[in-house]
Design a protein around this motif. Structure first.
Motif, PDB file in Angstrom:
ATOM      1  N   UNK A 314       0.821  -1.212   0.000  1.00  0.00           N
ATOM      2  CA  UNK A 314       0.000   0.000   0.000  1.00  0.00           C
ATOM      3  C   UNK A 314       0.853   1.259   0.000  1.00  0.00           C
ATOM      4  N   UNK A 315       1.903   1.270   0.803  1.00  0.00           N
ATOM      5  CA  UNK A 315       2.805   2.430   0.822  1.00  0.00           C
ATOM      6  C   UNK A 315       3.466   2.617  -0.542  1.00  0.00           C
ATOM      7  N   UNK A 316       3.764   1.495  -1.209  1.00  0.00           N
ATOM      8  CA  UNK A 316       4.364   1.575  -2.549  1.00  0.00           C
ATOM      9  C   UNK A 316       3.382   2.189  -3.537  1.00  0.00           C
ATOM     10  N   UNK A 317       2.123   1.766  -3.461  1.00  0.00           N
ATOM     11  CA  UNK A 317       1.095   2.343  -4.334  1.00  0.00           C
ATOM     12  C   UNK A 317       0.933   3.839  -4.075  1.00  0.00           C
ATOM     13  N   UNK A 346      10.203  -5.902  -3.847  1.00  0.00           N
ATOM     14  CA  UNK A 346      10.692  -5.572  -5.200  1.00  0.00           C
ATOM     15  C   UNK A 346       9.987  -4.362  -5.802  1.00  0.00           C
ATOM     16  N   UNK A 347       8.683  -4.292  -5.656  1.00  0.00           N
ATOM     17  CA  UNK A 347       7.947  -3.164  -6.236  1.00  0.00           C
ATOM     18  C   UNK A 347       8.364  -1.842  -5.577  1.00  0.00           C
ATOM     19  N   UNK A 373      18.873  -5.416 -10.035  1.00  0.00           N
ATOM     20  CA  UNK A 373      19.261  -6.390 -11.064  1.00  0.00           C
ATOM     21  C   UNK A 373      20.244  -7.418 -10.531  1.00  0.00           C
ATOM     22  N   UNK A 374      21.146  -6.974  -9.659  1.00  0.00           N
ATOM     23  CA  UNK A 374      22.096  -7.912  -9.041  1.00  0.00           C
ATOM     24  C   UNK A 374      21.363  -8.925  -8.175  1.00  0.00           C
ATOM     25  N   UNK A 375      20.335  -8.442  -7.489  1.00  0.00           N
ATOM     26  CA  UNK A 375      19.527  -9.338  -6.665  1.00  0.00           C
ATOM     27  C   UNK A 375      18.807 -10.367  -7.511  1.00  0.00           C
ATOM     28  N   UNK A 376      18.299  -9.940  -8.669  1.00  0.00           N
ATOM     29  CA  UNK A 376      17.647 -10.863  -9.577  1.00  0.00           C
ATOM     30  C   UNK A 376      18.615 -11.953 -10.055  1.00  0.00           C
ATOM     31  N   UNK A 377      19.844 -11.506 -10.402  1.00  0.00           N
ATOM     32  CA  UNK A 377      20.846 -12.461 -10.901  1.00  0.00           C
ATOM     33  C   UNK A 377      21.212 -13.477  -9.820  1.00  0.00           C
TER      34      UNK A 377
END
Length: 384
Positions: A314-317, A346-347, A373-377
């Motif tokens: 909600x805070x992200x929205x 992530x959002x 992106x590093x976290x995704x990798x």
């Protein structure tokens, strides 16, 4: 040389110790040990209470055993403490204690998974499915339990990890094959993951168990939606609603109208909601955003936050809507609150990067984006 086994408490004692839960009096340490052996669930760890230790030392005149009881408190597990107490007496040998130790360890494991599940349930209700999922995963280490599997799956679905959720629900259904609820959850996870044939199979099996269940019509509506058959999805959602009022049915119907860009019908469906909860305000905000009324969208999210202050999503929205409204200070403050609740969200991390870009902080934007992106990798490598 043969010797008699003498009682630890060899002097007559007239002052008993009364165990609280059972209301039983004991007059010697041997009687207390038998009581603990027989009523270990009810007695809990009362034999390690200061009152019991004082009774052992001052009434029974057994300072050595009182000292041993004090040391038993240092053991980490209940099974270790209780078996340690009974091991002070020669009548409780390893053979006699082995079955008790196994029962104690099973009981401790159950208590552990129940505590972990309870904490995870709380986090889930507070809008923190990421942390909840971590606790559900730990709970599964103590018990392969269909309730944990189901709730773990629900938290993963909130994180859009539908394939993993489906795998967990497959295990849950294997444990409780007669549960329509689990089969419907499995159907939804497959549908969300776009494993539509598997989702349909789960729906059919649920329908065989409970043909008149309106949730089955609702799930067929979700399946129609994933195949692009919006007309039949509306029909199925309305059919489910005609059989039973359920906010989820209304929200899904409103979402179909949003997808068709018939925002007036979406708003009309939404107003049939009896209790204006968090989901109501979120969808209302989406309608306002799509009709270019960002201030109204912000107000709707703020209303949702009134009862869900710990919800990072909600805070992200709210941060995103403030950014769209060109109020970057409020946007930054909102996303900071989201990341304080869940630093790995992530959002929220993406929204933080977008806000930095809008602020002209190009270097910080690139650093933040690079970290994501590093976290995704790293996550991809771990999954291989």
């Amino acid at each position: 040389m043969s010797e008699l086994y003498l009682a630890v408490s060899h002097e007559e004692n007239k002052i008993p110790y009364k165990f609280k839960m059972t209301d039983i009096n004991v007059y010697s340490l041997e009687e207390a040990a038998f009581h603990v052996y027989k009523y270990w669930r009810e007695s809990g760890e009362e034999f390690l209470s200061q009152e019991f230790i004082d009774w052992t030392r001052d009434i029974l005149k057994l300072p050595y055993y009182a000292s041993q009881l004090t040391h038993l408190n240092e053991k980490n597990s209940l099974s270790g403490r209780l078996v340690g107490f009974l091991s002070l007496f020669e009548s409780y040998d390893e053979i006699r204690l082995s079955s008790l130790r196994a029962a104690l360890q099973e009981w401790e494991a159950r208590l552990m998974w129940e505590r972990l599940k309870e904490n995870a349930d709380y986090l889930y209700r507070q809008g923190n499915p990421s942390k909840a999922a971590g606790l559900y995963k730990r709970a599964l280490e103590y018990s392969e339990n269909y309730q944990i599997l189901n709730n773990y799956a629900m938290s993963l679905m909130k994180l859009y990890r539908f394939e993993e959720a489906a795998a967990l629900l497959e295990r849950a259904v294997a444990l409780e094959p007669g549960s329509v609820r689990l089969r419907l959850g499995l159907a939804e996870s497959h549908i969300r993951a776009r494993n539509l044939e598997a989702g349909l199979r789960s729906l059919i099996s649920a329908g065989e168990l409970d043909p008149g269940n309106p949730d089955i019509d609702y799930m067929h509506g979700l399946l129609n939606l994933e195949t692009g058959d919006t007309r039949h999805s509306i029909d199925n959602f309305k059919k489910a609603l005609s059989a039973k009022y359920d906010p989820h049915y209304v929200y899904s119907l409103a979402q179909v109208y949003i997808r068709l860009r018939t925002y007036d019908k979406a708003a009309e469906a939404l107003e049939t909601i009896i209790v204006k909860d968090k989901a109501y305000h979120i969808i209302k905000a989406d309608i306002h955003r799509l009709t270019h009324n960002i201030p109204a969208a912000i107000k709707s999210i703020e209303q949702a936050l009134a009862t869900s202050r710990g919800d990072a999503e909600l805070w992200t929205k709210l941060a995103a809507y403030h950014r769209l409204d060109y109020d970057l200070t409020k946007a930054e403050n909102a996303v900071k609150k989201a990341l304080a609740i869940d630093p790995s969200h992530e959002r929220a991390r993406f929204e933080s990067a977008k806000i930095k870009k809008a602020q002209g902080k190009t270097k910080e934007y690139q650093t933040t984006l690079g970290g994501i992106l590093s976290g995704f990798k790293a996550g991809f490598r771990e999954s291989m």
